[in-house]
Design a protein around this motif. Structure first.
Motif, PDB file in Angstrom:
ATOM      1  N   PHE A 139       0.823  -1.210   0.000  1.00  0.00           N
ATOM      2  CA  PHE A 139       0.000   0.000   0.000  1.00  0.00           C
ATOM      3  C   PHE A 139       0.859   1.264   0.000  1.00  0.00           C
ATOM      4  CE2 PHE A 139      -3.209  -3.018   1.674  1.00  0.00           C
ATOM      5  CZ  PHE A 139      -4.214  -2.759   0.752  1.00  0.00           C
ATOM      6  N   ASN A 140       2.034   1.219   0.609  1.00  0.00           N
ATOM      7  CA  ASN A 140       2.924   2.387   0.556  1.00  0.00           C
ATOM      8  C   ASN A 140       3.374   2.678  -0.869  1.00  0.00           C
ATOM      9  OD1 ASN A 140       3.100   3.434   3.193  1.00  0.00           O
ATOM     10  ND2 ASN A 140       4.510   1.824   3.831  1.00  0.00           N
ATOM     11  N   ILE A 141       3.652   1.622  -1.634  1.00  0.00           N
ATOM     12  CA  ILE A 141       4.033   1.822  -3.036  1.00  0.00           C
ATOM     13  C   ILE A 141       2.894   2.464  -3.807  1.00  0.00           C
ATOM     14  CG2 ILE A 141       4.594   0.605  -5.184  1.00  0.00           C
ATOM     15  CD1 ILE A 141       6.208  -1.384  -3.509  1.00  0.00           C
ATOM     16  N   ILE A 142       1.659   2.012  -3.558  1.00  0.00           N
ATOM     17  CA  ILE A 142       0.489   2.608  -4.223  1.00  0.00           C
ATOM     18  C   ILE A 142       0.363   4.085  -3.848  1.00  0.00           C
ATOM     19  CG2 ILE A 142      -2.035   2.582  -4.346  1.00  0.00           C
ATOM     20  CD1 ILE A 142      -1.913  -0.449  -4.005  1.00  0.00           C
ATOM     21  N   LEU A 143       0.465   4.383  -2.564  1.00  0.00           N
ATOM     22  CA  LEU A 143       0.319   5.770  -2.115  1.00  0.00           C
ATOM     23  C   LEU A 143       1.417   6.666  -2.675  1.00  0.00           C
ATOM     24  CD1 LEU A 143      -0.591   5.107   1.629  1.00  0.00           C
ATOM     25  CD2 LEU A 143      -2.124   5.993  -0.137  1.00  0.00           C
ATOM     26  N   ASP A 144       2.619   6.130  -2.846  1.00  0.00           N
ATOM     27  CA  ASP A 144       3.743   6.928  -3.339  1.00  0.00           C
ATOM     28  C   ASP A 144       3.680   7.191  -4.835  1.00  0.00           C
ATOM     29  OD1 ASP A 144       4.793   7.091  -0.813  1.00  0.00           O
ATOM     30  OD2 ASP A 144       6.274   5.495  -1.095  1.00  0.00           O
ATOM     31  N   GLU A 145       3.178   6.234  -5.615  1.00  0.00           N
ATOM     32  CA  GLU A 145       3.366   6.290  -7.064  1.00  0.00           C
ATOM     33  C   GLU A 145       2.098   6.478  -7.884  1.00  0.00           C
ATOM     34  OE1 GLU A 145       6.005   3.442  -8.690  1.00  0.00           O
ATOM     35  OE2 GLU A 145       7.336   3.402  -6.960  1.00  0.00           O
ATOM     36  N   VAL A 146       0.921   6.354  -7.281  1.00  0.00           N
ATOM     37  CA  VAL A 146      -0.325   6.442  -8.054  1.00  0.00           C
ATOM     38  C   VAL A 146      -0.855   7.875  -8.019  1.00  0.00           C
ATOM     39  CG1 VAL A 146      -2.714   5.650  -8.178  1.00  0.00           C
ATOM     40  CG2 VAL A 146      -0.889   4.030  -7.653  1.00  0.00           C
ATOM     41  N   PRO A 147      -1.278   8.429  -9.156  1.00  0.00           N
ATOM     42  CA  PRO A 147      -1.872   9.773  -9.167  1.00  0.00           C
ATOM     43  C   PRO A 147      -3.142   9.822  -8.315  1.00  0.00           C
ATOM     44  CG  PRO A 147      -1.339   9.041 -11.391  1.00  0.00           C
ATOM     45  CD  PRO A 147      -1.169   7.854 -10.500  1.00  0.00           C
ATOM     46  N   ALA A 148      -3.420  11.000  -7.753  1.00  0.00           N
ATOM     47  CA  ALA A 148      -4.551  11.157  -6.830  1.00  0.00           C
ATOM     48  C   ALA A 148      -5.875  10.781  -7.478  1.00  0.00           C
ATOM     49  CB  ALA A 148      -4.601  12.599  -6.319  1.00  0.00           C
ATOM     50  N   ARG A 149      -6.041  11.052  -8.779  1.00  0.00           N
ATOM     51  CA  ARG A 149      -7.310  10.791  -9.442  1.00  0.00           C
ATOM     52  C   ARG A 149      -7.599   9.299  -9.593  1.00  0.00           C
ATOM     53  NH1 ARG A 149      -3.610  12.023 -13.350  1.00  0.00           N
ATOM     54  NH2 ARG A 149      -3.433  10.542 -15.101  1.00  0.00           N
ATOM     55  N   ARG A 150      -6.575   8.444  -9.412  1.00  0.00           N
ATOM     56  CA  ARG A 150      -6.765   7.004  -9.558  1.00  0.00           C
ATOM     57  C   ARG A 150      -6.497   6.241  -8.264  1.00  0.00           C
ATOM     58  NH1 ARG A 150      -3.823   3.951 -13.755  1.00  0.00           N
ATOM     59  NH2 ARG A 150      -5.559   2.526 -13.385  1.00  0.00           N
ATOM     60  N   ILE A 151      -6.349   6.969  -7.160  1.00  0.00           N
ATOM     61  CA  ILE A 151      -5.947   6.320  -5.921  1.00  0.00           C
ATOM     62  C   ILE A 151      -6.999   5.341  -5.427  1.00  0.00           C
ATOM     63  CG2 ILE A 151      -6.884   8.055  -4.333  1.00  0.00           C
ATOM     64  CD1 ILE A 151      -3.444   6.395  -4.014  1.00  0.00           C
ATOM     65  N   GLY A 152      -8.289   5.688  -5.605  1.00  0.00           N
ATOM     66  CA  GLY A 152      -9.355   4.786  -5.170  1.00  0.00           C
ATOM     67  C   GLY A 152      -9.331   3.472  -5.919  1.00  0.00           C
ATOM     68  N   THR A 153      -9.141   3.555  -7.234  1.00  0.00           N
ATOM     69  CA  THR A 153      -9.103   2.347  -8.048  1.00  0.00           C
ATOM     70  C   THR A 153      -7.934   1.455  -7.678  1.00  0.00           C
ATOM     71  OG1 THR A 153     -10.145   3.530  -9.893  1.00  0.00           O
ATOM     72  CG2 THR A 153      -8.999   1.473 -10.417  1.00  0.00           C
ATOM     73  N   MET A 154      -6.746   2.056  -7.529  1.00  0.00           N
ATOM     74  CA  MET A 154      -5.567   1.236  -7.244  1.00  0.00           C
ATOM     75  C   MET A 154      -5.552   0.714  -5.808  1.00  0.00           C
ATOM     76  SD  MET A 154      -4.186   0.816 -10.040  1.00  0.00           S
ATOM     77  CE  MET A 154      -2.817  -0.121  -9.391  1.00  0.00           C
ATOM     78  N   MET A 155      -6.105   1.469  -4.878  1.00  0.00           N
ATOM     79  CA  MET A 155      -6.271   0.929  -3.525  1.00  0.00           C
ATOM     80  C   MET A 155      -7.260  -0.237  -3.560  1.00  0.00           C
ATOM     81  SD  MET A 155      -4.333   2.433  -1.221  1.00  0.00           S
ATOM     82  CE  MET A 155      -5.120   2.399   0.374  1.00  0.00           C
ATOM     83  N   GLY A 156      -8.244  -0.133  -4.447  1.00  0.00           N
ATOM     84  CA  GLY A 156      -9.162  -1.252  -4.642  1.00  0.00           C
ATOM     85  C   GLY A 156      -8.462  -2.477  -5.196  1.00  0.00           C
TER      86      GLY A 156
END
Length: 445
Positions: free
Chosen positions: A103-120
């Protein structure tokens, strides 16, 4: 690797009746296969923010994979129950590093507009385990033996090791001077171990001093840790984030959801086998549809979050899950396989819609610099709540079995008491979901 961590947990739940017979342990003893694993994860995960500041992602991944692989090998070769528990503890060390790292990698590298999708997607990865774990565990244990559950994970973990070393970047740590205070680590371990051990000893026949003493140790260690953390410039985990009311509401809702999910994952396989007379494979197949639906919906609900905000997926998911829990409570004394499938699908449908989004929206309440600590908090309370859920369910079922003349009737009584408790927790979670989405509707959208 996160997938392996979750699948081995749920796959072993389905084998509890087999392990009880082979190693001559009771219900309240065999549940430590899950509880100890979750306790280790809950005790080490709070260190993830500090580890992220001190080590590269690549180094953390390597250690996590090797630890998990070692634990799998120990369990696959174990000839005594204590060796099984040792292997589970070593696996917990690996998972406690891997889950927050993902999840830290997702939070560091994913754009804010897609954070919900990638956290999913991240939630999907961990949710696939409960979807296939019971069926996988039931099939393997019924046909060739429970040890092959661990044997089959070895090539998966080796593949994970190769892919991780090839793809995970050696990002520099944020602070070479970061360090771990041994007293803080000890207090975390004492807090979680004491609280869960107290719950596990609350079953009928347990000595009162074990419950009271463990509870006091747990709360005292937790209070001491919190006091120290609030006066440190760079604490192991920043508990001062709980001063934010919105963040705290999200964490509380997340805890209640996880308690319900893990309590059901313990009760249902045992009910299906000990009450309805099915084997481990059949029990796994019965819970498969609901678990699969919950997993598949995770990234879909994340996309809904990105497009429509938090209120719709979180609130609707909470209410749908509550309906499933009410169904279990009303039918607990006579719960045929068909109703179990229906009610569990309903519960997991709600989980898929809201669970991952509660974490995503909770982290949205924090600044970028606070999110590593927030991620550590969510991953920590998830594992602690999971241990609490499985321990509570095991305690209630064990108490029912002690009070009745037969294991079947005792399992029914204990399961019914568990279902009633979960309805109460589900109502509380739904109320929190309404409060947090109402408070942050404009911000989350």
């Amino acid at each position: 690797m996160s997938f392996c961590g979750v699948i081995v947990e749920t796959a072993m739940n389905i084998t509890f009746p087999t392990l009880m017979k082979e190693f001559s342990v009771g219900t309240d003893g065999v549940q430590w296969m899950t509880t100890l694993y979750l306790l280790v994860v809950a005790s080490i995960t709070p260190l993830s923010a500090e580890l992220k500041r001190r080590f590269t992602n690549r180094t953390l991944f390597l250690w996590a994979n090797l630890l998990f692989l070692s634990g799998v090998l120990i369990d696959g070769l174990a000839g005594h129950f204590w060796l099984l528990l040792l292997g589970r503890a070593v696996q917990g060390l690996g998972t406690s590093i891997a889950l927050p790292l993902m999840f830290n990698i997702i939070l560091d590298e994913v754009p804010a507009r897609r954070i919900g999708t990638m956290m999913g997607v991240g939630t999907l990865i961990t949710a696939i385990g409960p979807a296939v774990g019971p069926t996988f565990g039931g099939l393997v244990s019924t046909t060739i033996g429970w040890r092959f559950i661990f044997v089959f994970l070895v090539p998966v973990l080796l593949t994970s090791l190769i892919l991780g070393l090839a793809c995970i970047r050696a990002t520099p740590p944020s602070s070479q001077d970061a360090g771990l205070n041994p007293l803080d680590v000890l207090l975390i371990i004492l807090a979680f171990s004491g609280l869960i051990f107290a719950i596990s000893n609350a079953s009928a026949g347990a000595l009162p001093w074990r419950f009271t003493g463990s509870l006091l140790v747990g709360f005292a260690a937790l209070a001491w840790f919190i006091r120290r953390a609030t006066h440190q410039n760079q604490p192991v985990i920043d508990v001062r984030l709980f001063k934010g009311k919105s963040f705290s509401l999200h964490v509380c809702a997340y805890i209640l959801y996880e308690v319900c999910a893990l309590a059901l994952s313990f009760v249902l396989p045992n009910y299906i086998q000990l009450v309805n007379g099915r084997n481990a494979l059949q029990a796994g197949l019965i819970v498969l549809p609901g678990a699969a639906i919950g997993a598949i919906l995770a990234p879909v609900s994340g996309r809904i979050y990105d497009q429509l905000g938090a209120r719709l997926p979180i609130l609707s998911g909470s209410l749908i899950s509550l309906i499933g829990l009410v169904g279990f409570a009303l039918s607990g004394r006579r719960l045929p396989d068909g109703l179990i499938i229906i009610f569990y699908i309903c519960f997991m449908l709600g989980i898929g819609l809201s669970f991952g989004n509660i974490m995503t929206n909770g982290l949205r309440q924090l600044t970028q610099g606070e999110q590593a600590d927030g991620n550590a908090i969510f991953n920590t309370v998830q594992q602690f709540a999971a241990a609490l859920g499985s321990s509570t369910a095991a305690t209630l079922v064990a108490a029912g079995q002690v009070a009745e003349t037969s294991r079947r009737l005792g399992t029914i009584d204990g399961s019914c008491h568990t279902f009633i408790l979960l309805v109460v927790l589900g109502i509380a979670e739904s109320a929190l979901a309404f409060m947090l989405t109402a408070r942050r509707r404009s911000a989350s959208q």
